[in-house]
Design a protein around this motif. Structure first.
Motif, mmCIF file in Angstrom:
data_model
loop_
_atom_site.group_PDB
_atom_site.id
_atom_site.type_symbol
_atom_site.label_atom_id
_atom_site.label_comp_id
_atom_site.label_asym_id
_atom_site.label_seq_id
_atom_site.Cartn_x
_atom_site.Cartn_y
_atom_site.Cartn_z
ATOM 1 N N GLY A 47 0.827 -1.194 0.000
ATOM 2 C CA GLY A 47 0.000 0.000 0.000
ATOM 3 C C GLY A 47 0.861 1.244 0.000
ATOM 4 N N ARG A 48 0.245 2.375 -0.251
ATOM 5 C CA ARG A 48 0.994 3.628 -0.306
ATOM 6 C C ARG A 48 1.676 3.924 1.028
ATOM 7 N N LYS A 49 2.913 4.407 0.938
ATOM 8 C CA LYS A 49 3.658 4.757 2.134
ATOM 9 C C LYS A 49 3.449 6.225 2.517
ATOM 10 N N TYR A 50 3.235 7.063 1.524
ATOM 11 C CA TYR A 50 3.234 8.501 1.785
ATOM 12 C C TYR A 50 1.979 9.167 1.240
ATOM 13 N N SER A 51 1.433 10.067 2.017
ATOM 14 C CA SER A 51 0.226 10.791 1.622
ATOM 15 C C SER A 51 0.569 11.863 0.591
ATOM 16 N N ASP A 52 -0.458 12.417 -0.030
ATOM 17 C CA ASP A 52 -0.250 13.503 -0.990
ATOM 18 C C ASP A 52 0.391 14.712 -0.319
ATOM 19 N N ASP A 53 0.024 14.977 0.935
ATOM 20 C CA ASP A 53 0.604 16.112 1.654
ATOM 21 C C ASP A 53 2.110 15.934 1.838
ATOM 22 N N THR A 54 2.531 14.697 2.183
ATOM 23 C CA THR A 54 3.952 14.424 2.365
ATOM 24 C C THR A 54 4.705 14.611 1.053
ATOM 25 N N LEU A 55 4.122 14.121 -0.035
ATOM 26 C CA LEU A 55 4.776 14.239 -1.339
ATOM 27 C C LEU A 55 4.884 15.701 -1.769
ATOM 28 N N MET A 56 3.847 16.501 -1.500
ATOM 29 C CA MET A 56 3.898 17.931 -1.834
ATOM 30 C C MET A 56 4.975 18.636 -1.016
ATOM 31 N N ARG A 57 5.090 18.239 0.251
ATOM 32 C CA ARG A 57 6.110 18.861 1.107
ATOM 33 C C ARG A 57 7.509 18.552 0.604
ATOM 34 N N VAL A 58 7.745 17.281 0.230
ATOM 35 C CA VAL A 58 9.060 16.878 -0.269
ATOM 36 C C VAL A 58 9.369 17.590 -1.585
ATOM 37 N N ALA A 59 8.358 17.708 -2.459
ATOM 38 C CA ALA A 59 8.571 18.330 -3.761
ATOM 39 C C ALA A 59 8.959 19.806 -3.636
ATOM 40 N N SER A 60 8.558 20.433 -2.542
ATOM 41 C CA SER A 60 8.832 21.869 -2.377
ATOM 42 C C SER A 60 10.140 22.144 -1.650
ATOM 43 N N ILE A 61 10.844 21.113 -1.197
ATOM 44 C CA ILE A 61 12.087 21.292 -0.443
ATOM 45 C C ILE A 61 13.240 21.567 -1.400
ATOM 46 N N SER A 62 14.012 22.585 -1.107
ATOM 47 C CA SER A 62 15.219 22.866 -1.881
ATOM 48 C C SER A 62 16.337 21.968 -1.389
ATOM 49 N N THR A 63 17.073 21.338 -2.311
ATOM 50 C CA THR A 63 18.145 20.416 -1.923
ATOM 51 C C THR A 63 19.396 20.723 -2.717
ATOM 52 N N ASN A 64 20.437 19.947 -2.407
ATOM 53 C CA ASN A 64 21.717 20.090 -3.103
ATOM 54 C C ASN A 64 21.792 19.238 -4.358
ATOM 55 N N VAL A 65 20.750 18.483 -4.646
ATOM 56 C CA VAL A 65 20.758 17.643 -5.833
ATOM 57 C C VAL A 65 20.415 18.513 -7.034
ATOM 58 N N LEU A 66 21.360 18.670 -7.970
ATOM 59 C CA LEU A 66 21.199 19.620 -9.048
ATOM 60 C C LEU A 66 20.023 19.282 -9.966
ATOM 61 N N CYS A 67 19.725 17.976 -10.125
ATOM 62 C CA CYS A 67 18.655 17.595 -11.050
ATOM 63 C C CYS A 67 17.283 17.580 -10.376
ATOM 64 N N GLU A 68 17.219 18.066 -9.154
ATOM 65 C CA GLU A 68 15.955 18.153 -8.416
ATOM 66 C C GLU A 68 15.249 16.795 -8.322
ATOM 67 N N CYS A 69 16.003 15.766 -8.030
ATOM 68 C CA CYS A 69 15.434 14.421 -7.928
ATOM 69 C C CYS A 69 14.294 14.307 -6.920
ATOM 70 N N PRO A 70 14.422 14.893 -5.721
ATOM 71 C CA PRO A 70 13.309 14.746 -4.770
ATOM 72 C C PRO A 70 11.981 15.241 -5.343
ATOM 73 N N ARG A 71 12.002 16.399 -6.004
ATOM 74 C CA ARG A 71 10.761 16.941 -6.559
ATOM 75 C C ARG A 71 10.219 16.041 -7.664
ATOM 76 N N HIS A 72 11.101 15.617 -8.571
ATOM 77 C CA HIS A 72 10.661 14.791 -9.687
ATOM 78 C C HIS A 72 10.094 13.454 -9.207
ATOM 79 N N VAL A 73 10.793 12.826 -8.274
ATOM 80 C CA VAL A 73 10.353 11.514 -7.792
ATOM 81 C C VAL A 73 9.049 11.639 -7.011
ATOM 82 N N ALA A 74 8.948 12.665 -6.179
ATOM 83 C CA ALA A 74 7.706 12.864 -5.411
ATOM 84 C C ALA A 74 6.530 13.098 -6.349
ATOM 85 N N GLU A 75 6.742 13.881 -7.394
ATOM 86 C CA GLU A 75 5.657 14.138 -8.350
ATOM 87 C C GLU A 75 5.281 12.866 -9.116
ATOM 88 N N LEU A 76 6.276 12.059 -9.475
ATOM 89 C CA LEU A 76 6.003 10.799 -10.162
ATOM 90 C C LEU A 76 5.177 9.861 -9.280
#
Length: 325
Positions: free
Chosen positions: A237-266
């Motif tokens: 079953g799903r591990k993370y709610s839509d709210d959690t995924l939105m929060r992760v997608a909005s976090i600025s990180t040191n990963v240049l390709c913005e992997c957290p945002r892309h993966v959370a949106e996927l």
């Protein structure tokens, strides 16, 4: 957990449900001791649901050449084992011809599935009932020599406690798929069960629709096991709610390709499509194989990307527990 319901049937009702003439049922009872119905003051024979199960199995086995005198004294579990043994000798040796194994919670539902009428809706697919549990209480203490592919549960009322019990069963036995049939339930409980990966259908559901649902889900799970190189474990079953995924997608990180945002949106998109496919499968038996396949693929992909998100979060120091579903 659900409270077991004991249904009592007159001999005419048993005859109608099983297709066995009343005269034959009486002979099986009086001459061979197959049943011990309670008799009313008016001499009416009153059969229990377990007697219906036994009558169905006796009919099947006798039509396959077993002498009624030799099998009438066996109990339901012994008859079912004999039926499964006989069916297995008729199977082709190729893996794709193996039957889909099924554990059923609820005697009335088991009786439907083991009837010839239900089998006619399965086309060329075989459903092999390897275990029947009276209710959720019995299921919680059950052990399986070989874990069935599918767990099929019938309850009158869905409550949070029932959902919890089913989840415990899935975690313990790792069924490839679980289907829940119910009569009444709060919408919140139904949605929570769908969210956790269960297929949930409300009665009435016809034999043909149920047969189509079983064969489509079972077909996909075995195919998915081959495609993903697994033993056919259930999609988590799903591990993370839509709210959690939105929060992760909005976090600025040191990963240049913005992997957290892309993966959370996927993950969010896959979860939405998974839910959409689930709704199609729940509401419409047409193209059930396609809907079950799409749900299976999207659920598997979503689960894989959730694992990827955990690795990214660990690397970036992102807290996924906050707002976790």
């Amino acid at each position: 957990m659900s409270t077991p319901t004991h249904h009592i049937f007159r001999i005419g009702a048993v005859s109608k449900a099983t297709g066995i003439p009343v005269s034959t049922l009486r002979i099986w009872e009086t001459r061979y001791g197959a049943f011990s119905p309670v008799k009313t003051e008016g001499k009416q024979r009153m059969f229990e649901e377990l007697d219906v199960s036994k009558a169905i199995l006796l009919k099947q086995l006798s039509s396959e050449g077993h002498a009624i005198s030799a099998i009438a004294g066996l109990d339901v579990n012994q008859l079912r084992s004999l039926s499964n043994l006989q069916n297995s000798t008729h199977l082709k040796p190729r893996a794709q011809d193996e039957p889909v194994t099924l554990a059923v919670v609820g005697l009335s539902l088991a009786n439907r599935i083991e009837s010839k009428k239900f089998a006619s809706g399965l086309m060329h697919n075989r459903i092999k009932v390897t275990g029947v549990l009276v209710d959720m209480e019995a299921a919680s203490h059950a052990s399986f020599g070989e874990v069935p592919h599918v767990l099929l549960v019938k309850v009158n009322s869905l409550q949070t406690s029932v959902h919890s019990c089913i989840q415990t069963l899935i975690q313990k036995h790792q069924f490839a798929q679980t289907i829940v049939i119910y009569n009444f339930a709060p919408e919140a409980v139904v949605q929570a069960m769908k969210f956790s990966g269960l297929i949930v259908r409300r009665e009435p559901i016809s034999d043909l629709d149920l047969a189509e649902l079983l064969q489509s889900v079972a077909f996909v799970d075995k195919k998915r096991a081959q495609e993903f190189g697994t033993s056919g474990a259930v999609i988590a079953g799903r591990k993370y709610s839509d709210d959690t995924l939105m929060r992760v997608a909005s976090i600025s990180t040191n990963v240049l390709c913005e992997c957290p945002r892309h993966v959370a949106e996927l993950i969010a998109q896959l979860a939405s499509f998974e839910e959409y496919s689930q709704e199609c499968l729940n509401k419409n038996s047409e193209d059930a194989h396609l809907h079950a396949y799409l749900r299976s693929i999207s659920g598997s992909a979503r689960s894989l990307f959730e694992n990827a998100l955990e690795k990214i979060a660990q690397h970036e120091g992102i807290d996924l527990l906050e707002g976790k579903k």
